[in-house]
Design an enzyme around this catalytic site. Sequence first.
Site, short mmCIF file in Angstrom:
data_model
loop_
_atom_site.label_atom_id
_atom_site.label_comp_id
_atom_site.label_asym_id
_atom_site.label_seq_id
_atom_site.Cartn_x
_atom_site.Cartn_y
_atom_site.Cartn_z
N GLU A 1 3.33 3.25 2.56
CA GLU A 1 2.26 2.29 2.20
C GLU A 1 2.17 2.48 0.55
O GLU A 1 1.89 1.63 -0.01
CB GLU A 1 1.12 3.02 2.79
CG GLU A 1 0.00 1.91 2.38
CD GLU A 1 -1.15 2.68 1.32
OE1 GLU A 1 -1.90 1.58 0.78
OE2 GLU A 1 -0.69 3.45 0.68
N ASP B 1 2.98 8.48 4.57
CA ASP B 1 3.20 9.00 3.45
C ASP B 1 2.25 9.35 2.32
O ASP B 1 1.13 9.16 2.40
CB ASP B 1 4.39 7.94 2.72
CG ASP B 1 3.63 6.66 2.63
OD1 ASP B 1 2.45 6.42 3.11
OD2 ASP B 1 3.80 6.10 1.27
ZN LIG Z 1 -3.93 5.41 0.92
#
Ligand SMILES: [Zn+2]
Length: 409
Positions: free
Chosen positions: A176, A81
């Site tokens: 993340e 992401d």
């Molecule tokens: Zn990163």
Amino acid sequence: MNHTVLERFLRYVTYDTQSDPLSPTQPSTEKQKILGALLAQELQELGATDAHLDEFGYMYATIPATVTKPIPVLCFCSHMDTAPDCSGFNVKPIVHRNYQGQDLVLPDDPSVVIRLADFPDLADEIGHDIVTASGTTLLGADNKSGVAAIMDAAAHLLAHPEIPHGAIRILFTPDEEIGRGVNKVDMKKLGADFGYTLDGEKRGSVEDETFSADGAVIKIQGVSAHPGMAEGKMESAIKIAAELVARLPKTNLSPESTEGKEGFIHPTGIQGSVESAEVHFIIRDFSDEKLLAHAAFLQHHLEAVLQDFPNSTATLEIHEQYRNMKKVLDQHPQVLAHALTAIEQAGITPIQSSIRGGTDGSRLSFMGLPCPNIFTGEHSFHAKTEWASVYEMEKAAEIVVHLAQIWAE
Ligand SMILES: [Zn+2]
């Protein structure tokens, strides 16, 4: 090594994989799965076994062992992401060949200029190729440079079964950037003994230390009264909250006045009425003992402020967020030692450093997978000025190949 990392990187960044902190689903955005499915398919075609994307948006794959002796199973991990802070839609990567230190004016918004003076790491790139976005989006090198480097290394290892190594697990995570990167990792299925995230910035860096982190909430109960008849009675929770924040230390213990190994207490949110108010904080330090001391300081600070408001009450709640992974990594010194050796073998001077933040690796380390973080050529993340070093991405791929062999020796 016949690198494919640049070609891969230029393709992967065109997939919009922005995560969304307001979404309750896992992954937070469906579009992350499109890149995940592509990576699983590419790994299958390269000869990886059981490459697949699961329902939560995690991509798992295995590079089978090429030797029969027992060797720890390694995991290489990057996140797919990109940050919600800056658009990742319609990214148009530009390769600047043979960079010579000039200002890089991005064509789709000429007010976005990448200058050597602002990014001293660019001094390492003279004579190398770098990649930028076009001015209206981030680039997504955080962390598609890591994804591309791991894919490049996987392609090389799968094409060269004569290279001795144990089983290698590849893990690409969603979300993340919104702090949910490892929420749904199936550690049993992953079945790895030691791991490395490839999500670091500075050339040569391997980070084995992160902050230890707690969240804190102070809930204040004031005394409300009709404002026209409040004399001697009212104790406004709004004013108590404001005092609490105003009297926090400014020249120390604050994000804006600390660096290196110094910790802080940082108010992140405040809301309230005359009757009641809440102040939210994050508390950070590298040592768990100091983290506790900062929490105790906040408690004393609160009691001192309340002395001026004798009829009001308040509570302090602390909740754990993550812990410095060094505690875990120190129990397995070979994980860091092998990373330093692999970086040297790639012809780079290793730099052991710490992160003033957390990584997927800090949580994975406490979930049983000791997991330092290695550089991968990403710079100036979460911004339109993001740039990637082709040289460093290639070196990161070589480091993965070296690590696979070092662990087999
Ligand atoms: Zn990163």
